[in-house]
Design a protein around this motif. Sequence first.
Motif, PDB file in Angstrom:
ATOM      1  N   VAL A 262       0.872  -1.176   0.000  1.00  0.00           N
ATOM      2  CA  VAL A 262       0.000   0.000   0.000  1.00  0.00           C
ATOM      3  C   VAL A 262       0.908   1.225   0.000  1.00  0.00           C
ATOM      4  N   ILE A 263       0.692   2.095  -0.985  1.00  0.00           N
ATOM      5  CA  ILE A 263       1.489   3.310  -1.109  1.00  0.00           C
ATOM      6  C   ILE A 263       0.583   4.505  -0.815  1.00  0.00           C
ATOM      7  N   ILE A 264       0.968   5.305   0.180  1.00  0.00           N
ATOM      8  CA  ILE A 264       0.214   6.515   0.516  1.00  0.00           C
ATOM      9  C   ILE A 264       0.851   7.677  -0.230  1.00  0.00           C
ATOM     10  N   GLY A 265       0.075   8.299  -1.115  1.00  0.00           N
ATOM     11  CA  GLY A 265       0.589   9.409  -1.904  1.00  0.00           C
ATOM     12  C   GLY A 265       0.955   8.976  -3.306  1.00  0.00           C
ATOM     13  N   ALA A 266       0.301   9.582  -4.306  1.00  0.00           N
ATOM     14  CA  ALA A 266       0.535   9.214  -5.707  1.00  0.00           C
ATOM     15  C   ALA A 266       1.265  10.323  -6.453  1.00  0.00           C
ATOM     16  N   GLY A 267       2.017  11.129  -5.741  1.00  0.00           N
ATOM     17  CA  GLY A 267       2.830  12.157  -6.378  1.00  0.00           C
ATOM     18  C   GLY A 267       4.066  11.554  -7.015  1.00  0.00           C
ATOM     19  N   ARG A 268       5.095  12.375  -7.228  1.00  0.00           N
ATOM     20  CA  ARG A 268       6.284  11.897  -7.937  1.00  0.00           C
ATOM     21  C   ARG A 268       6.905  10.676  -7.279  1.00  0.00           C
TER      22      ARG A 268
ATOM     23  N   GLY B 145       5.700   8.614  -4.804  1.00  0.00           N
ATOM     24  CA  GLY B 145       4.803   7.476  -4.663  1.00  0.00           C
ATOM     25  C   GLY B 145       4.548   6.757  -5.972  1.00  0.00           C
ATOM     26  N   LEU B 146       4.285   7.528  -7.042  1.00  0.00           N
ATOM     27  CA  LEU B 146       3.951   6.910  -8.323  1.00  0.00           C
ATOM     28  C   LEU B 146       5.158   6.190  -8.924  1.00  0.00           C
ATOM     29  N   ARG B 147       6.333   6.784  -8.806  1.00  0.00           N
ATOM     30  CA  ARG B 147       7.526   6.121  -9.330  1.00  0.00           C
ATOM     31  C   ARG B 147       7.816   4.842  -8.559  1.00  0.00           C
ATOM     32  N   THR B 148       7.626   4.892  -7.258  1.00  0.00           N
ATOM     33  CA  THR B 148       7.832   3.695  -6.443  1.00  0.00           C
ATOM     34  C   THR B 148       6.842   2.607  -6.841  1.00  0.00           C
ATOM     35  N   ALA B 149       5.599   2.998  -7.035  1.00  0.00           N
ATOM     36  CA  ALA B 149       4.573   2.037  -7.433  1.00  0.00           C
ATOM     37  C   ALA B 149       4.898   1.396  -8.778  1.00  0.00           C
ATOM     38  N   ARG B 150       5.409   2.181  -9.713  1.00  0.00           N
ATOM     39  CA  ARG B 150       5.751   1.630 -11.035  1.00  0.00           C
ATOM     40  C   ARG B 150       6.870   0.598 -10.930  1.00  0.00           C
TER      41      ARG B 150
END
Length: 257
Positions: free
Chosen positions: A4-10, A12-17
């Motif tokens: 679970v990633i909190i925050g979809a900014g730079r 968070g989104l890069r980590t999720a990818r």
Amino acid sequence: MRFVIIGAGRVGLRTARVLRDEDHEVTMVERDEPTRRRARDQGFTVIDGDGSREDILEEAGVETADAVGALTGDLNVNFTACMIANHYGCRTVMRIDEAYREGIYRKYADQVDEIIYPERLGAIGAKNALLGGTIRAIADIAPHLQVVELTITDAAPVNGYTISELQLPADATLLAFGKRDQPLGVPTEDLSLEDGDRLVVLADFDVLSEVRQLLVGETATKAAANAGTGSSSAATELLEGETETDSEIDSDTGGVN
């Protein structure tokens, strides 16, 4: 694994990818609508809400997650999310954005599994690129500890020594060694130190300049200037001057991303 990633900014989104590219399952939490839409457009499941609320984290699947990354620009949101995730037995990673002061680190370090400071990591990469050559910072382990890779030069006082003869300062430890153009490995005592060989050292900031003098052959003045000390290093000072424009480009949960 499930994250679970909190925050979809730079951040968070890069980590999720990266996690998705490695076939992990990722659910994101974001309360800013445009930021949330951008993450959904990239194929992520995004929960609408405040990541510091337990019901929102439960909706995101915290009960079955392996780890939670609280990666917003809001320190309070990140810390609260990690405390909730701790309750569910998740590994917790918390982002901090404030000046890299030892007091901030100590305040939170014992209560989460990992603290990350993306701007500091970026500074390390920029510093390596600017300095080039024989010294490469790898990571900050704590506000006063850094892992560095150093390349032996002709000017190094230890050139020609063996590993057994190498005497580093008390607050520095040799972690790995690699001959020129060879992979890094566990050092053995009979290996010799020659021009082009690489050593990975964990060192306190207070002795970094001494380590540089010993292994690279820098003068005392140059070594002290290049080594820096914790939050007063040039790289950190550069990043503390982040422009307002950069801050406004990517934000969520009331903070900078």
